[in-house]
Write an enzyme that holds these catalytic residues in place. Structure first.
Site, PDB file in Angstrom:
ATOM      1  N   TYR A 182      16.094  30.373   8.531  1.00 16.88           N
ATOM      2  CA  TYR A 182      14.846  31.084   8.833  1.00 16.88           C
ATOM      3  C   TYR A 182      14.655  31.256  10.340  1.00 16.88           C
ATOM      4  O   TYR A 182      14.962  30.359  11.118  1.00 16.88           O
ATOM      5  CB  TYR A 182      13.659  30.298   8.295  1.00 16.88           C
ATOM      6  CG  TYR A 182      13.430  30.462   6.821  1.00 16.88           C
ATOM      7  CD1 TYR A 182      13.144  31.714   6.273  1.00 16.88           C
ATOM      8  CD2 TYR A 182      13.475  29.359   5.983  1.00 16.88           C
ATOM      9  CE1 TYR A 182      12.916  31.853   4.915  1.00 16.88           C
ATOM     10  CE2 TYR A 182      13.238  29.488   4.615  1.00 16.88           C
ATOM     11  CZ  TYR A 182      12.965  30.740   4.091  1.00 16.88           C
ATOM     12  OH  TYR A 182      12.739  30.875   2.746  1.00 16.88           O
TER      13      TYR A 182
ATOM     14  N   MET B 267      12.547  24.429   2.682  1.00 21.41           N
ATOM     15  CA  MET B 267      11.828  23.614   1.697  1.00 21.41           C
ATOM     16  C   MET B 267      12.781  22.775   0.849  1.00 21.41           C
ATOM     17  O   MET B 267      12.551  21.595   0.604  1.00 21.41           O
ATOM     18  CB  MET B 267      10.982  24.511   0.792  1.00 21.41           C
ATOM     19  CG  MET B 267      10.120  23.727  -0.181  1.00 21.41           C
ATOM     20  SD  MET B 267       9.194  24.782  -1.294  1.00 21.41           S
ATOM     21  CE  MET B 267       8.038  25.539  -0.158  1.00 21.41           C
TER      22      MET B 267
ATOM     23  N   LYS C  26       0.841  -1.200   0.000  1.00 20.41           N
ATOM     24  CA  LYS C  26       0.000   0.000   0.000  1.00 20.41           C
ATOM     25  C   LYS C  26       0.877   1.251   0.000  1.00 20.41           C
ATOM     26  O   LYS C  26       2.075   1.169   0.294  1.00 20.41           O
ATOM     27  CB  LYS C  26      -0.915  -0.014   1.228  1.00 20.41           C
ATOM     28  CG  LYS C  26      -0.165   0.033   2.564  1.00 20.41           C
ATOM     29  CD  LYS C  26      -1.072  -0.302   3.734  1.00 20.41           C
ATOM     30  CE  LYS C  26      -0.302  -0.250   5.045  1.00 20.41           C
ATOM     31  NZ  LYS C  26      -1.117  -0.789   6.162  1.00 20.41           N
TER      32      LYS C  26
END
Ligand code: PLP
Length: 403
Positions: A291, A339, A50
């Site tokens: 950041y 990111m 799955k």
């Protein structure tokens, strides 16, 4: 790692991608065979594929398991089942005889079970697909047996009973009601297995394991008929032969996650995930990294920026906790995970790292379970969260291809 895989990752090739995810199909095969061998009393070993085989590529993984002899595949959703079925149809054509057996053995057809039941397609499409639904409630069972009666065909299914997970499956009361009323149900449905699912299989000492086993015996006895049973996930296989029944359903252990709850992992690592150093930088006066300016660097320090971030599945919760390996040396992640990048501290390194260097994010030195522990999660979430922008590159196996 084989030579070809290495070439694709040449440090000096500016066109080479900035991340690489290598899936070792030989390790997958050996893990599955190890689990199969552990099973007692003639129990069969399925493969749970799955969520795209826990993020590693269901088509390729299912093909390799099939070549190794796996004939039972579990997916969560109808569409996943259709994809696995298409992949297996190709490999069954390519290998009409078992390639891993000394004598020709005609390969029998695989069965694909859908854990969410007969959803995600209209009934006739589901039925004509040949996929087998797991029926998770009494209404599901009534519905599917009525469908069978309507089309005048006995339909294959698994019945899922709950023994303590309280997620999916018939309650004890529903099992009793089914037992009282089962004549036409069993006429309409071809019950392949009665299954249940363990909640704490990776904690061998947890009392719920034995409680669920006792409940499974009691509820299956209440059904009255001798049927075939499926109980163990990966962890359940290690709880002993009492847990094996007719069909085990391992997932995580096939992919190298430790199923035992013990520190020693009997499974082979399957995934290597690498990024590259994009830049290095000397910090010689007080400064912060990343950041939020949340990490303060003590100068003099040397940092390296690495081409991986949360969009690639490097979880933001690894901020201030993660570690990676560069040239065999362990380096901490400093500052927030971005990111597309992270910054690591390389001040202590004995060899000078340079842009283009490979950085091991997951691999033989950075096991999935260890990274998961740093991130405060489990290996399953690390694997299924691996970003889709890095293609899976397969090594070993019988049917490897890019995926
Ligand atoms: C996911 C799943 C499995 C496989 O579990 P692992 O812990 O990955 O071995 C087995 N059975 C069911 C019902 C599942 O949902």
């Amino acid at each position: 790692m084989n030579e070809m895989a290495r070439d694709l990752w040449s440090q000096n090739d500016p066109a080479a991608p900035a991340t690489r995810l290598v899936v070792d199909l030989d390790a997958i095969a050996r893990n599955w065979l190890y689990l199969k061998k552990k099973l007692q009393n003639g129990a069969d070993c399925a493969g749970v594929v799955k969520a795209d085989a826990y993020g590693l590529g269901a088509a390729t993984v299912a093909r390799e398991l099939f070549v190794q002899g796996c004939r039972h595949f579990f997916v969560a959703k109808f569409d996943e089942g259709m994809a696995v079925q298409a992949a297996l149809a190709e490999v069954a054509k390519a290998f009409p005889y078992s390639p891993v057996s000394d004598t020709p053995v005609v390969v029998d057809a695989p069965t694909i079970y859908v854990l969410e039941g007969p959803r995600g397609a209209n009934d006739l499409d589901f039925i004509s697909s040949g996929l087998v639904p797991v029926l998770n409630s009494l209404p599901d069972i009534f519905y599917w047996s009525a469908t069978a009666a309507k089309i005048g065909r006995r339909l294959p299914a698994i019945i899922h009973i709950d023994t303590g997970m309280n997620r999916l499956g018939l309650s004890a009361a529903e099992v009793a009601s089914l037992a009282a009323d089962h004549a036409d149900i069993f006429k309409a449905l071809d019950i392949r297995y009665v299954m249940s699912h363990l909640a704490c299989a990776d904690e061998p000492q947890h009392p719920l394991n034995a409680e669920q086993l006792a409940s499974f015996h009691k509820l299956t006895a209440a059904l009255g008929k001798p049927l075939r049973y499926s109980f163990a996930n990966s962890g359940g296989i290690f709880l002993g032969a009492d847990y094996h029944f007719d069909l085990a359903r391992p997932g995580c252990a096939i992919y190298g996650i430790n199923p035992t709850g013990q520190s020693e992992n009997p499974m082979l690592p399957v995934v290597t995930f690498e990024a590259r150093i994009l830049q290095t930088r000397i910090i010689d006066s007080p400064a912060t990294v990343g950041y939020g300016a949340s990490y303060r660097v003590a100068p003099p320090a040397k940092c390296a920026t690495v081409s991986i971030g949360y969009a690639d599945g490097y979880l933001r919760s690894l901020t201030g906790k993660g570690h990676v390996f560069v040239r065999g040396e362990k380096c901490p992640v400093i500052g927030r995970v971005s990111m597309d990048s992270i910054v690591i501290d390389v001040t202590h390194m004995t060899v000078e790292p340079t842009p283009g260097d490979a950085v091991e994010i997951l691999g033989a030195q950075r096991l999935v379970d260890d990274v998961a522990a740093e991130a405060g999660t489990i290996g399953y979430e690390i694997l299924t969260g691996l970003g889709r922008r890095t293609p899976r590159h397969y090594i070993g196996g019988h049917t490897a291809s890019e995926g």
